[in-house]
Scaffold this motif. Sequence first.
Motif, PDB file in Angstrom:
ATOM      1  N   GLN A  92       0.843  -1.165   0.004  1.00 29.56           N
ATOM      2  CA  GLN A  92       0.013   0.085  -0.049  1.00 29.56           C
ATOM      3  C   GLN A  92       0.869   1.289   0.003  1.00 29.56           C
ATOM      4  O   GLN A  92       2.063   1.467   0.319  1.00 29.56           O
ATOM      5  CB  GLN A  92      -1.087  -0.069   1.304  1.00 29.56           C
ATOM      6  N   TYR A 130       2.877   4.604   1.084  1.00 28.29           N
ATOM      7  CA  TYR A 130       3.167   5.073   2.308  1.00 28.29           C
ATOM      8  C   TYR A 130       3.479   6.725   2.234  1.00 28.29           C
ATOM      9  O   TYR A 130       3.799   7.522   3.073  1.00 28.29           O
ATOM     10  CB  TYR A 130       4.504   4.519   2.761  1.00 28.29           C
ATOM     11  N   ASP A 142       3.208  -4.461   4.440  1.00 29.18           N
ATOM     12  CA  ASP A 142       2.012  -3.897   4.194  1.00 29.18           C
ATOM     13  C   ASP A 142       1.460  -3.684   5.814  1.00 29.18           C
ATOM     14  O   ASP A 142       0.764  -2.604   6.334  1.00 29.18           O
ATOM     15  CB  ASP A 142       0.900  -4.659   3.651  1.00 29.18           C
ATOM     16  N   THR A 144       0.317   0.217   7.748  1.00 31.51           N
ATOM     17  CA  THR A 144      -1.128   0.157   8.272  1.00 31.51           C
ATOM     18  C   THR A 144      -0.681   0.567   9.747  1.00 31.51           C
ATOM     19  O   THR A 144      -1.416   1.486  10.296  1.00 31.51           O
ATOM     20  CB  THR A 144      -1.810  -1.317   8.236  1.00 31.51           C
ATOM     21  N   GLU A 145       0.104  -0.114  10.456  1.00 26.95           N
ATOM     22  CA  GLU A 145       0.323   0.183  12.031  1.00 26.95           C
ATOM     23  C   GLU A 145       0.923   1.694  12.067  1.00 26.95           C
ATOM     24  O   GLU A 145       0.509   2.568  13.047  1.00 26.95           O
ATOM     25  CB  GLU A 145       1.296  -0.842  12.543  1.00 26.95           C
ATOM     26  N   LYS A 162       0.449   4.116   9.807  1.00 28.91           N
ATOM     27  CA  LYS A 162      -0.415   5.126   9.652  1.00 28.91           C
ATOM     28  C   LYS A 162      -1.593   5.208  10.790  1.00 28.91           C
ATOM     29  O   LYS A 162      -1.765   6.369  11.198  1.00 28.91           O
ATOM     30  CB  LYS A 162      -1.311   4.621   8.324  1.00 28.91           C
ATOM     31  N   GLU A 163      -1.866   4.295  11.467  1.00 23.90           N
ATOM     32  CA  GLU A 163      -2.776   4.356  12.558  1.00 23.90           C
ATOM     33  C   GLU A 163      -2.378   5.020  13.689  1.00 23.90           C
ATOM     34  O   GLU A 163      -3.093   5.712  14.422  1.00 23.90           O
ATOM     35  CB  GLU A 163      -3.395   3.008  12.931  1.00 23.90           C
TER      36      GLU A 163
END
Length: 241
Positions: free
Chosen positions: A105, A107, A214, A218-219, A221-222
């Motif tokens: 995804q 970044y 990925d 995700t981590e 971003k969160e």
Amino acid sequence: MKSILLSTVAVAMTTTFALADGHSVVRMGTEGAYPPYNFINDAGEVDGFERDLGDEMCARAELTCEWVTNEWDSIIPNLVSGNYDTIIAGMSITDERDEVIDFTQNYLPPEASRYVGLSEDADITGMVASQVNTIQAGYIADSDATLLEFATAEELIAAVKSGEADAVFFQGSFLEPIVAEDPEIVWVGEPVPLGGGVGMGVRETDGELKAKFDAVITEMKEDGTINTLITKWFGDDAELF
């Protein structure tokens, strides 16, 4: 955020690491010539946004990583042939590239490309400089302008100042500090949205490695880590997640 004009490349070699049973070194391929995304610092080491990001991603994924530099125009073929295991080099996610390699995804979110020249009325339908095999070069090649391609981004401004090119078309975040610091260089025309954001490239056979990266993207971003790094390297006005 760059996009390569793809050519036919060889079938990927067997992966050089074994994630299921431990791993050897994961080699992180980058250009080292595209600040602030990636560049070589005074100590001769890879530095920039993607060095910070990549090191944090590897730590969270519990991977041992080393950095490898490669010229931009052969960066995808050398990934596919096994010279390194990822590309983390300001690479725009495009359908064309996705036919040859896989992507994590993004970044970095999509960002506009910009024209610059020596005056606000510089001819953007004349001789326009961009870096070879980038999404910006492809855009100019499909326009009414004449494309002048250069091997590195650093050569673009010199082409305008020498009169070889009427304007430069390239990634806005690369051009912003140049416009801010060089009184001869000004923005021309309006921003042009291109690309689908920046992601990490991996071989199509390396699905487990892609899944690990990925998950940590995700981590990050969160928990806001990626936004913190974006602001550090691109400034307070940069597009965030």
